[in-house]
Design an enzyme around this catalytic site. Structure first.
Site, PDB file in Angstrom:
ATOM      1  N   ASP A  28       0.866  -1.183   0.000  1.00 14.67           N
ATOM      2  CA  ASP A  28       0.000   0.000   0.000  1.00 14.67           C
ATOM      3  C   ASP A  28       0.900   1.228   0.000  1.00 14.67           C
ATOM      4  O   ASP A  28       2.119   1.125  -0.184  1.00 14.67           O
ATOM      5  CB  ASP A  28      -0.942  -0.007   1.208  1.00 14.67           C
ATOM      6  N   GLU A  78     -10.188   3.142  -4.680  1.00 17.25           N
ATOM      7  CA  GLU A  78      -9.864   4.514  -4.278  1.00 17.25           C
ATOM      8  C   GLU A  78      -8.779   5.176  -5.139  1.00 17.25           C
ATOM      9  O   GLU A  78      -7.867   5.817  -4.627  1.00 17.25           O
ATOM     10  CB  GLU A  78      -9.451   4.540  -2.799  1.00 17.25           C
ATOM     11  N   HIS A  80      -3.009   3.257  -4.339  1.00 17.63           N
ATOM     12  CA  HIS A  80      -2.395   2.768  -3.093  1.00 17.63           C
ATOM     13  C   HIS A  80      -1.015   2.170  -3.383  1.00 17.63           C
ATOM     14  O   HIS A  80      -0.683   1.088  -2.909  1.00 17.63           O
ATOM     15  CB  HIS A  80      -3.297   1.744  -2.415  1.00 17.63           C
TER      16      HIS A  80
END
Length: 536
Positions: free
Chosen positions: A196, A330, A266
Site C-alpha cells: 500500500d 480509491e 495505493h
C-alpha cells in the site's frame, strides 16, 4: 394421521437438534446435531486410526491430544479409538469441507469426502474438550466426550479474515497465531494485504528497492486529520522464505493465503522505491500519513506493465491459492486527467473516462493473471461506478467490460451493485464495510451486528445465490499499531464472522452463540489474547 405423525416427528427432531446444538457449544454452530445418551471416555491411551491419506490430519490431532495428556499419542492403521476415514460417497451430500462426526461409547468416527472435512471435524472435537486442555498437560486425566451424531458442512466456500500489514507490520509469529485462531473456527481464507502507500511488505527479488526503500517509512501519523506524528520510523517485510513458511503453515490448517498487491492506486511505497512508476513524478518517499493519496501507477507507461508482470510472476511462485487480489480501490483520477501521456493513451484506445482507463488496465492485468493459471480478485471499484462522494460522476461512467473471470470483492456502495455484478456473470465476495470492518469500533459494529450479517443481499434471485462465494472480515491497520490493540478489535468478532460464513442461516441463534463463546474466551485468555469484553 400418518402425515400428522410425520410432522410431529420432524418438529421433534428439529427441536432436539437445536437443543443439542445449543448445549454442546461449538462455534461455528454445526448444521445438524443429535445428542445421545452417555459418553466416550477419552484418555491419553487413545489411538488415532488413520490411513496414509489422512496422516497429516492424524498428526495434527495427535499433537493436540499430546499437549493435553502430556504424552505421545499413537497413530495406527487399524483398531479402535478416534477413526479418521475418507469417504468419497459423502461429497454430494457434504462437499469437500463437510464432515460426519460420530462419538459412541467405544470411540469416535470422523468421516469426510476430503481432508478439509476431516480437519474441520477435528476442530469440532477440540471444542468438545475442556477449554484449558491444550494449555495444562495433565497425565492420567479422563475426558467425557458426549455421544453425538453431527452432520455438518459450510454455508459458504469463502470464509476469510484479512490482515493489513502494509500500514503496520506485525510479523510472522503474530500471523501464525491468527492462522491458529482462524483454524479453530473453520475459516479458510487468509487475505493478506501486503502492499500500500505506507509500506511494501513482500520481497521481490527482481526489484530489491521495493523492500529496501518501500518497506520503511520515516514517521507515522497518529490519528485522523492530525498533524501529530509518532516521531519514529516504522517498517519491516517478509522474505520469500518467510512467505513460504507462512503459506505452508496455513496449508496445514486448510487455509489458503490470498495476497493483495495493490494497483493502480495505493502504490506510493512502490513508487517511492522506483519513482518512474508514478504518474505525478513527485513521489520520492513512503507515505507517513493515511488516507487516499493523489499518486498512482502510470498505466500509460509500458514499463509499469512490465514491472507489474514481473512482480506478479514472483507472487505466483509463492502463493498456490490460485487467486491474487489486486486491490483496485480509491484511485484518484485528477493526476490521470492532467497527464498528457495518459490522455494520449485514452485517445489511442478509444477510452472516454478515467474509469474506462482503469478497467482497460485491470483487464490487461487480469488477462496476464489468467494466462498464468491464477484468478484475479479486486475491490468493487474495478467494475466502475461511483461509490465515493469525492469522485466526479462524469469520471466514473464506463463502457469497457471487465474480464468475467474476475472475482468482485464488494465493500462499498449500494447493494444494487452486488445484484448487477452477479447478474452480469461475476462471482462476488460480500465484505460490505458497514458490517465487516474490524478496525471500526464496537459502537459501530457491535458483536450482535457482526453476527447478524448475511452475505446474500435480501431479495437476490435464487439463481444468483451461488455466485455469492462468501464473506470476509477486514483488519485494516492504519490506526491499529500494536498487536494488543489489534486483538481487541478482532476478538470476539472473528468468531461471529466465522459463524456467518459456516452456519446455515436457519440454524443461527445469537443467544446460543454468546453462551458458546464463553469457552473460546477462556481459550483466548489462556493464550494471552486480549479480547473485547463489552456487552452488546
Amino acid at each position: 394421521m400418518k402425515s400428522v405423525n410425520l410432522l410431529f416427528t420432524f418438529i421433534l427432531l428439529v427441536v432436539l437438534t437445536r437443543q443439542a446444538s445449543a448445549g454442546i457449544g461449538i462455534i461455528p454452530r454445526p448444521a445438524h446435531v443429535v445428542e445421545g445418551q452417555g459418553s466416550f471416555i477419552l484418555t491419553g491411551e487413545v489411538s488415532i486410526i488413520s490411513g496414509n491419506a489422512t496422516r497429516p490430519e492424524a498428526a495434527y490431532l495427535a499433537g493436540i491430544l499430546g499437549k493435553g495428556f502430556g504424552k505421545k499419542i499413537s497413530v495406527k492403521n487399524k483398531g479402535l479409538g478416534i477413526v479418521l476415514k475418507l469417504n468419497q460417497k459423502l461429497n454430494n451430500e457434504l462437499g469437500n469441507e463437510g464432515y460426519r462426526f460420530s462419538s459412541r461409547k467405544h470411540g469416535i468416527v470422523i468421516e469426510a469426502a476430503g481432508n478439509s472435512g476431516i480437519f474441520y471435524a477435528i476442530q469440532t472435537l477440540r471444542q468438545l474438550l475442556p477449554a484449558g486442555f491444550e494449555f495444562r498437560a495433565q497425565p492420567g486425566q479422563e475426558i467425557n466426550i458426549p455421544v453425538l451424531e453431527i452432520s455438518d458442512r459450510p454455508r459458504f466456500q469463502w470464509r476469510a479474515f484479512m490482515l493489513d500489514e502494509s500500514r503496520h507490520f506485525k510479523g510472522m509469529e503474530v500471523v501464525k497465531n491468527l492462522l491458529d485462531q482462524m483454524a479453530m473456527v473453520k475459516m479458510n481464507v487468509f487475505h493478506w494485504h501486503l502492499t500500500d502507500d505506507q509500506g511494501w511488505r513482500i520481497e521481490i527479488k527482481k526489484y530489491p528497492e521495493l523492500t529496501k526503500v518501500g518497506g520503511f517509512r520515516k514517521n507515522t501519523q497518529t490519528s485522523r486529520r492530525s498533524e501529530e506524528r509518532t516521531g519514529v520510523p516504522h517498517g519491516g517485510f517478509y522474505t520469500q522464505d518467510q512467505i513460504k513458511e507462512i503459506v505452508s503453515y496455513a496449508a496445514q490448517r486448510h487455509i489458503k493465503v490470498v495476497p493483495e498487491i495493490e494497483m493502480p492506486g495505493h502504490a506510493m511505497a512502490a513508487i517511492a522505491a522506483y519513482p518512474w512508476l508514478g504518474t505525478l513524478g513527485t513521489t520520492n518517499e513512503v507515505a507517513v500519513t493515511f488516507g487516499i493519496m493523489e499518486d498512482s501507477y502510470n498505466v500509460a507507461d509500458p514499463r509499469v506493465y512490465q514491472f507489474l508482470n514481473d512482480v506478479l510472476s514472483e507472487v505466483f511462485t509463492l502463493f498456490p491459492s490460485g487467486i491474487v487480489h489486486i486491490g483496485g480501490d480509491e484511485v484518484k483520477f485528477e493526476a490521470w486527467k492532467n497527464s498528457q501521456m495518459m490522455q494520449e493513451m485514452m485517445k489511442r484506445e478509444g477510452l472516454n473516462t478515467p474509469a474506462d482507463l482503469q478497467i482497460f488496465f485491470t483487464t490487461r492485468i487480469s488477462n496476464f493473471i489468467d494466462k498464468n493459471g491464477f484468478r484475479m480478485m479486486g475491490w468493487n471499484e474495478i467494475l466502475g461506478g461511483n461509490v465515493h462522494e469525492w469522485q466526479k460522476q462524469e469520471d466514473v461512467k464506463v463502457e469497457q467490460t471487465l474480464a468475467k473471470s474476475a472475482i468482485i470483492h464488494f465493500w462499498k456502495g449500494s447493494l444494487d451493485l452486488v445484484q448487477k455484478a452477479v447478474s452480469d456473470g461475476y462471482d462476488v465476495v460480500n465484505s460490505v464495510h458497514s458490517m465487516t470492518y474490524l478496525d471500526y469500533n464496537y459502537k459501530s459494529i457491535p458483536l450482535s451486528k457482526a453476527y447478524s450479517f448475511d452475505p446474500v443481499p435480501e431479495g437476490l434471485k435464487e439463481e444468483y445465490i451461488p455466485r455469492i462465494l462468501g464473506t470476509g472480515c477486514q483488519m485494516w491497520g492504519e490506526w491499529i499499531p500494536t498487536v494488543d490493540k489489534m486483538n481487541l478489535q478482532v476478538f470476539p468478532r472473528l468468531a461471529a464472522y466465522a459463524e456467518v460464513g459456516w452456519t446455515p442461516k436457519t440454524a443461527k441463534n445469537y443467544e446460543d452463540f454468546v453462551k458458546a463463546l464463553a469457552s473460546l474466551k477462556e481459550r483466548w485468555t489462556l493464550a494471552g489474547i486480549r479480547f473485547y469484553e463489552g456487552i452488546e
